[in-house]
Each structure stands twice: as structure tokens, then as C-alpha cells.
Enzyme design. Sequence first.
Site, PDB file in Angstrom:
ATOM      1  CG  ASP A  10      16.501  -4.895  46.761  1.00  8.03           C
ATOM      2  OD1 ASP A  10      15.432  -4.372  46.388  1.00  8.03           O
ATOM      3  OD2 ASP A  10      17.185  -5.641  46.025  1.00  8.03           O
ATOM      4  CG  ASP A  12      11.425  -7.554  43.685  1.00  9.13           C
ATOM      5  OD1 ASP A  12      10.741  -8.443  44.212  1.00  9.13           O
ATOM      6  OD2 ASP A  12      10.949  -6.486  43.255  1.00  9.13           O
ATOM      7  CG  ASP A 143      19.190  -8.067  43.604  1.00  7.39           C
ATOM      8  OD1 ASP A 143      18.579  -7.038  43.979  1.00  7.39           O
ATOM      9  OD2 ASP A 143      18.758  -8.818  42.714  1.00  7.39           O
TER      10      ASP A 143
HETATM   11 MG   LIG Z   1      16.647  -6.169  44.097  1.00  8.62          MG
END
Ligand SMILES: [Mg+2]
Length: 225
Positions: A10, A12, A143
Site C-alpha cells: 500500500d 498512502d 494501514d
Molecule cells: Mg493506506
Amino acid sequence: MKDDFVFGVDLDGVCADFYGRMREVMAEWRGVDISTLTEEVSYELPEWGLLPNEYTRLHRFAVTQRSLFLSSNPIAGAAQSIRRLGTEGVRIRIITHRLFIRYFHKAAVAQTVDWLDQHGIPYWDLCFMRDKALVEADIYIEDTPSNIETLQARGKAVIAFTNSTNKHMDPAPIRRVDDWNQAEETVRHQYYTWLRERGRPLPPAPGHQPPDAEEPPDFASPRAG
Ligand SMILES: [Mg+2]
């Protein structure tokens, strides 16, 4: 032709300091001192007092007028860890949900590609996907709580990269790391186990190519079709 061990990455909040850059843009957007905007944010930034539907307008401004995806700083260690793992033979598959506003895809994709090159982050696959579990990987790093939960529920190995958006998850994620040193070690451990299971030799040291590498690390293994 050998199979690849795939690391689904991932961007961001994991590789790019999305929330840090967005905080600067928000301070400008509202004309407020940045210190009034907490860094302890959760997903979609309710702590900053956004009005209904304002997030989409802020996000569009950030990407199209402030080059959000090009101007975000990398998160410490991300590029170096990914480079080492890539050289060791891990196939890096970027999986990002950046195309969620219509008609700004050219800017979003171009900034993403430029940013990855600018920071020397190697990858062979670049996937712009909302449902990340539809993209195969041997291990993922994420996240966003809902993505972590979905991947886990589908039996995927996922590393939760700690930030303020996920640190209060209950139940806690199965795997959690606080920085890229820990993330790199976790991926390497899984990868080396995977290599041993296949009777394949391990890289002689972190950041080195395995002895059976078919190509230098800047070339992808050829594929039929
Ligand atoms: Mg992310």
C-alpha cells in the site's frame, strides 16, 4: 521459470506520508495555523472538522492543485527496505486505492509513477484497486483498518503498519509493525520460509541477489504471453 514471492504494498500511510502532506494542504485550504490541526487523525480525517462532502473537494484540490501524490514525503526507510527486498528476489506489487474521485485519474496516476521513480522504489506491478484482496500477494502491508480486516478475513497474510488511523484497532491485527525495519524483517522471514519450502537458495545477505537469480535486479523475469 520460477514462481515469485509477491509483496503487496500500500502507498498512502505506509510508503508515502499522506496524512502529513494532507495536513499542510488542509491548513492552506482553510487558512488556519497548521498547529491547530491534530496529527492524531483517523481515516477520512473527521478530527479536522470537515464539512459534509468537503473531503472530496479537499482531496481534489490537494491532488490537482498541490500535486499531493508527487509532493508527499516518503515514510522513513520505506524506499530502502523495498529496494533491498526487491533485489533479494521479492516481487513488489504496489496496490493503491488512489482513483476514488472521477476525472482526475491522469494526474493521480502520473504523480504516483513519478513519485515512485523519484524515490527509487522498485516495482513490477502497479494496481489501482479498491478491493485489495482481489489482487494476489503472498504478504501485504496496509494501514487502513477496513483493508486490514478484509484481508485477514479472507485468510491473507497482512502486516498492519502502525499509525494513528489503526493503532486502536480492536481486535488488534494479527501482525503489526511500527516502522519499516520491522516490516522488512517480517517480509524477509516469510520470504525465506517460502524459499526453503521450495528448496531454493537464500540470498547471501540482506539486499543481495539470491545465487539462482536469472536476471539482474533491474530486469523482470521473462513471462510467456
Ligand atoms: Mg493506506
